[in-house]
Design a protein around this motif. Sequence first.
Motif, PDB file in Angstrom:
ATOM      1  N   GLU A   1      -9.587   1.179   1.455  1.00  0.00           N
ATOM      2  CA  GLU A   1      -9.420   1.606   0.071  1.00  0.00           C
ATOM      3  C   GLU A   1      -8.494   2.664   0.132  1.00  0.00           C
ATOM      4  O   GLU A   1      -7.576   2.868  -0.917  1.00  0.00           O
ATOM      5  CB  GLU A   1     -10.655   2.356  -0.458  1.00  0.00           C
ATOM      6  N   ALA A   2      -8.091   3.457   1.127  1.00  0.00           N
ATOM      7  CA  ALA A   2      -7.223   4.520   1.194  1.00  0.00           C
ATOM      8  C   ALA A   2      -5.635   3.887   1.434  1.00  0.00           C
ATOM      9  O   ALA A   2      -4.697   4.516   0.710  1.00  0.00           O
ATOM     10  CB  ALA A   2      -7.440   5.365   2.419  1.00  0.00           C
TER      11      ALA A   2
ATOM     12  N   GLU B   1      -4.992   0.945  -0.026  1.00  0.00           N
ATOM     13  CA  GLU B   1      -4.612   0.712  -1.378  1.00  0.00           C
ATOM     14  C   GLU B   1      -3.998   1.735  -2.372  1.00  0.00           C
ATOM     15  O   GLU B   1      -3.153   1.727  -2.996  1.00  0.00           O
ATOM     16  CB  GLU B   1      -6.026  -0.046  -2.075  1.00  0.00           C
ATOM     17  N   GLU B   2      -5.031   2.941  -1.911  1.00  0.00           N
ATOM     18  CA  GLU B   2      -4.534   4.133  -3.004  1.00  0.00           C
ATOM     19  C   GLU B   2      -3.292   4.756  -2.549  1.00  0.00           C
ATOM     20  O   GLU B   2      -2.439   5.140  -3.385  1.00  0.00           O
ATOM     21  CB  GLU B   2      -5.643   5.200  -2.872  1.00  0.00           C
ATOM     22  N   GLY B   3      -2.785   4.752  -1.383  1.00  0.00           N
ATOM     23  CA  GLY B   3      -1.612   5.266  -0.807  1.00  0.00           C
ATOM     24  C   GLY B   3      -0.414   4.115  -0.937  1.00  0.00           C
ATOM     25  O   GLY B   3       0.734   4.620  -0.775  1.00  0.00           O
ATOM     26  N   TRP B   4      -0.707   2.886  -1.335  1.00  0.00           N
ATOM     27  CA  TRP B   4       0.466   2.002  -1.353  1.00  0.00           C
ATOM     28  C   TRP B   4       1.479   2.246  -2.326  1.00  0.00           C
ATOM     29  O   TRP B   4       2.701   2.047  -2.004  1.00  0.00           O
ATOM     30  CB  TRP B   4      -0.213   0.472  -1.565  1.00  0.00           C
ATOM     31  N   SER B   5       1.329   2.687  -3.704  1.00  0.00           N
ATOM     32  CA  SER B   5       2.236   2.916  -4.441  1.00  0.00           C
ATOM     33  C   SER B   5       3.163   4.174  -4.297  1.00  0.00           C
ATOM     34  O   SER B   5       4.198   4.254  -4.847  1.00  0.00           O
ATOM     35  CB  SER B   5       1.392   3.155  -5.764  1.00  0.00           C
TER      36      SER B   5
ATOM     37  N   THR C   1       1.388  -0.933  -7.273  1.00  0.00           N
ATOM     38  CA  THR C   1       0.056  -0.688  -6.478  1.00  0.00           C
ATOM     39  C   THR C   1      -0.135  -1.939  -5.597  1.00  0.00           C
ATOM     40  O   THR C   1       0.500  -2.975  -5.670  1.00  0.00           O
ATOM     41  CB  THR C   1      -1.316  -0.526  -7.311  1.00  0.00           C
TER      42      THR C   1
ATOM     43  N   ARG D   1     -11.920  -6.562  -0.154  1.00  0.00           N
ATOM     44  CA  ARG D   1     -12.739  -5.468  -0.326  1.00  0.00           C
ATOM     45  C   ARG D   1     -14.229  -6.044   0.212  1.00  0.00           C
ATOM     46  O   ARG D   1     -15.013  -5.193   0.887  1.00  0.00           O
ATOM     47  CB  ARG D   1     -12.775  -4.953  -1.657  1.00  0.00           C
TER      48      ARG D   1
END
Length: 164
Positions: A68-69, A71-75, A83, A97
Amino acid sequence: MYRTQLPYQQVRARLEKLITDGYPCEALVTSVFTAERMLRRTLVRLAVSAGFTSEQALRLVAGLGEIEAVEEGWSLLDPNERTLVDIIGTGNWRIVREAVKSRSDMANGLFPISPRQCTRRAHDLIGALDHIGEQLRHVYGYDGWGVHRKRHVSALHTDPKVPT
């Protein structure tokens, strides 16, 4: 398991073989590893492309922890601030997921997962990996499986002064 130097098609064939040989839970665990590898290595390449050295990029992505991190940091590292879901699609992200959650539940002994469920999740994830790889190659020209050049000198902070 498999060597990390294998081409994706050989890895995919080994994942399918685990299922047909009667090891669906192992196929699920290994397919989740494959998904994490694909996404993390691509994110490392994005960090290098942004100016980090290869070593810095590896440390940065390794520090993200759970998927999940990532995914959150991708952008933060995508050149156009997209994203991960923008790149791979909502359906594929949902499959990743769910597979990661099943793998974690199984590995931690929280919830028993039947071989039938493992087979379904592994098949779903293998199919999603095919699409994810295509999308990553289309958008970035890299899908986590090829050899890439290393950056030894940072391209960040060419001016060491912090503007006030």
